[in-house]
Design an enzyme around this catalytic site. Structure first.
Site, PDB file in Angstrom:
ATOM      1  N   ALA A   1      -9.117  -0.370  -0.858  1.00 43.23           N
ATOM      2  CA  ALA A   1      -9.366  -1.759  -1.269  1.00 43.23           C
ATOM      3  C   ALA A   1     -10.230  -1.804  -2.533  1.00 43.23           C
ATOM      4  CB  ALA A   1     -10.002  -2.512  -0.118  1.00 43.23           C
ATOM      5  N   ARG A   2     -11.533  -1.786  -2.351  1.00 42.84           N
ATOM      6  CA  ARG A   2     -12.462  -1.757  -3.471  1.00 42.84           C
ATOM      7  C   ARG A   2     -13.635  -0.851  -3.124  1.00 42.84           C
ATOM      8  NH1 ARG A   2      -9.162  -3.406  -6.300  1.00 42.84           N
ATOM      9  NH2 ARG A   2      -9.090  -5.320  -7.533  1.00 42.84           N
TER      10      ARG A   2
ATOM     11  N   GLU B   1     -15.629   3.116 -11.169  1.00 41.08           N
ATOM     12  CA  GLU B   1     -14.511   3.941 -11.650  1.00 41.08           C
ATOM     13  C   GLU B   1     -14.527   4.044 -13.173  1.00 41.08           C
ATOM     14  OE1 GLU B   1     -11.105   2.009  -9.915  1.00 41.08           O
ATOM     15  OE2 GLU B   1     -11.885   2.314  -7.906  1.00 41.08           O
TER      16      GLU B   1
ATOM     17  N   HIS C   1      -7.547   5.739  -7.961  1.00 38.23           N
ATOM     18  CA  HIS C   1      -7.090   4.348  -7.856  1.00 38.23           C
ATOM     19  C   HIS C   1      -5.582   4.275  -8.148  1.00 38.23           C
ATOM     20  CE1 HIS C   1      -8.518  -0.079  -8.173  1.00 38.23           C
ATOM     21  NE2 HIS C   1      -7.275  -0.028  -7.745  1.00 38.23           N
TER      22      HIS C   1
HETATM   23  C1  8YV Z   1      -3.716  -2.606  -9.123  1.00 38.51           C
HETATM   24  C2  8YV Z   1      -5.718  -3.258  -7.798  1.00 38.51           C
HETATM   25  O1  8YV Z   1      -2.653  -1.795  -8.962  1.00 38.51           O
HETATM   26  O2  8YV Z   1      -4.208  -4.895  -7.020  1.00 38.51           O
HETATM   27  C3  8YV Z   1      -5.345  -4.605  -7.322  1.00 38.51           C
HETATM   28  O3  8YV Z   1      -6.262  -5.422  -7.210  1.00 38.51           O
HETATM   29  O4  8YV Z   1      -6.826  -2.939  -7.876  1.00 38.51           O
HETATM   30  C4  8YV Z   1      -4.778  -2.211  -8.194  1.00 38.51           C
HETATM   31  O5  8YV Z   1      -4.391  -1.483  -7.112  1.00 38.51           O
HETATM   32  C5  8YV Z   1      -4.251  -2.540 -10.487  1.00 38.51           C
HETATM   33  O6  8YV Z   1      -4.816  -3.768 -10.746  1.00 38.51           O
HETATM   34  C6  8YV Z   1      -3.187  -2.210 -11.504  1.00 38.51           C
HETATM   35  O7  8YV Z   1      -3.490  -2.763 -12.710  1.00 38.51           O
END
Ligand code: 8YV
Length: 317
Positions: free
Chosen positions: A234-235, A264, A282
C-alpha cells in the site's frame, strides 16, 4: 495550438506516449533542469497534470497552475494530493480505480509466499554457488507453510478483497480491519489492529494512507510476533519503518515482504541487509497489462476534462 500538459512521472507504455504527444504539448517535468524557473514561466499555460499515485502533486505547485483543468493520477493512491484544496477549486482529480487491483493483490501474495518460503534467500544461495559449498540440507533453515495461515488484511478495499480471495484459495482463514465492518465481506471483522495482528500469522497492508500514518508500530509488530509476517503493498508510511527495521533485525517478527517504503527510493539498511525481508521497488502495478490499462484511463480522463466535461473517474468533482 495543442493544449499543454505537465507530466510529473514517466509513462512506460510507448504507444500511450505517442498518443499523448500527438494530442498535446507534453512537458516532462522530470527532465527539466531548472524546475522552479520553468514553472514560473510555463505554469500559467498548463491545462492538465499527469502524475503517479506516490508522487501526487504538492499544493504549492497546484497554486502555480491557475489554468489547470485536471490532475490525472496514474494510480489509485490520492494521499499525495490535497483533495480538499482541489474540491475548493472545483478541480477534478482522477485515479485509475480498478485497473491495478489484480496485479497488486498478486504481488501481495507473491511477497508473502516468498517471505514464508525464503525464496529470495534460496535463490541467492544457489546463484552464489553456496549450494556446492554447503550441500547438506541443514545448510538452509526450514521455511514456513503459507497454505492455511491466518491472514489479516488491513484495508478491505478493492486490493484487500482481491488479496483475501487469493489467500482464501490457499485455505487461509481471513480476518480484516478497516474503518468499519463491511456487510458484503464474508470474513471476520476485527476492529482493533493490534488484536488483528495477534490473531494473524501474516498481516497484509492494503489500506489507503490518506489518514493513516504509522499505524503498524512496535506494539502491532510485537502482537504479530516472532512467527508472523508483514506484507506491505500500500504505502510505506502506514508503517513506522524504524520500528519495523528493529523488529526485523531482532527477529521479533519472522519476516516482511515490502513493495513500498516511507522515503522511496531510500530503504533503511536494516531492511536491505536482512534475510528476513523480501523487497521490491514499488512494482506492484508494473505489468504491461496493468500499466497499459492505467495509462488509457489517464488519457481518457485528460480528454474528458479538456473537452469541458466531468471526468468519469473524478474523485473531487
Ligand atoms: C502506481 C501507486 O502504480 O496506485 C498507486 O497509488 O502508488 C502505484 O502503485 C504508481 O502511481 C504508478 O505511477
Amino acid at each position: 495550438m495543442k493544449p499543454q500538459i505537465l507530466q510529473l512521472n514517466p509513462i512506460l507504455i510507448p504507444a500511450i506516449n505517442d498518443e499523448l504527444a500527438s494530442l498535446y504539448h507534453v512537458h516532462k517535468y522530470f527532465e527539466i533542469a531548472d524546475q522552479a524557473a520553468w514553472l514560473r514561466e510555463h505554469g500559467p499555460s498548463i491545462q492538465a497534470v499527469i502524475t503517479g499515485g506516490h508522487t501526487g502533486i504538492p499544493r504549492a505547485m497546484l497554486e502555480q497552475l491557475p489554468a489547470l483543468k485536471v490532475v490525472a493520477i496514474n494510480g489509485v493512491g490520492t494521499d499525495a494530493v490535497d483533495l480538499e484544496y482541489c474540491r475548493g477549486r472545483n478541480l477534478p482529480v482522477t485515479a485509475t480505480l480498478g485497473a491495478l487491483t489484480e496485479d497488486v493483490a498478486d504481488l501481495a501474495i507473491g511477497l508473502l509466499i516468498a517471505a514464508c518460503r525464503n525464496i529470495c534467500a534460496g535463490d541467492r544461495f544457489v546463484r552464489d554457488g553456496q549450494w556446492e559449498l554447503y550441500p547438506q540440507p541443514s545448510a538452509i533453515p526450514l521455511a514456513r507453510r503459507f497454505s492455511g495461515m491466518n491472514v489479516g488484511i488491513v484495508g478491505m478495499g478493492r486490493v484487500g478483497r482481491a488479496a483475501a480471495t487469493r489467500a482464501a484459495a490457499f485455505g487461509c482463514p481471513i480476518r480484516y480491519t478497516d474503518l468499519r465492518r463491511m456487510d458484503d465481506v464474508p470474513h471476520e471483522f476485527v476492529a482493533d489492529l493490534r488484536e488483528l495482528a495477534r490473531r494473524s500469522d501474516a498481516l497484509v497492508l492494503c489500506a489507503a494512507a490518506d489518514k493513516a500514518e504509522g499505524i503498524v508500530d512496535a506494539a502491532v509488530l510485537d502482537a504479530l510476533g516472532p512467527r508472523g509476517y508483514l506484507v506491505n503493498v500500500a504505502r510505506g508510511r502506514l508503517v513506522n519503518e524504524a520500528d519495523l527495521a528493529e523488529a526485523v533485525a531482532a527477529g521479533r517478527i519472522a519476516g516482511a515482504g515490502l513493495d513500498v517504503f516511507v522515503d522511496e527510493p531510500r530503504v533503511p539498511l536494516a531492511l536491505r541487509e536482512s534475510d528476513r525481508t523480501t523487497l521490491q521497488a514499488h512494482r506492484a502495478s508494473a505489468t504491461w497489462e496493468t500499466r497499459t490499462a492505467m495509462a488509457q484511463m489517464v488519457l481518457e480522463s485528460v480528454a474528458q476534462a479538456l473537452a469541458g466535461g466531468r471526468p468519469t473517474m473524478s474523485l473531487t468533482t
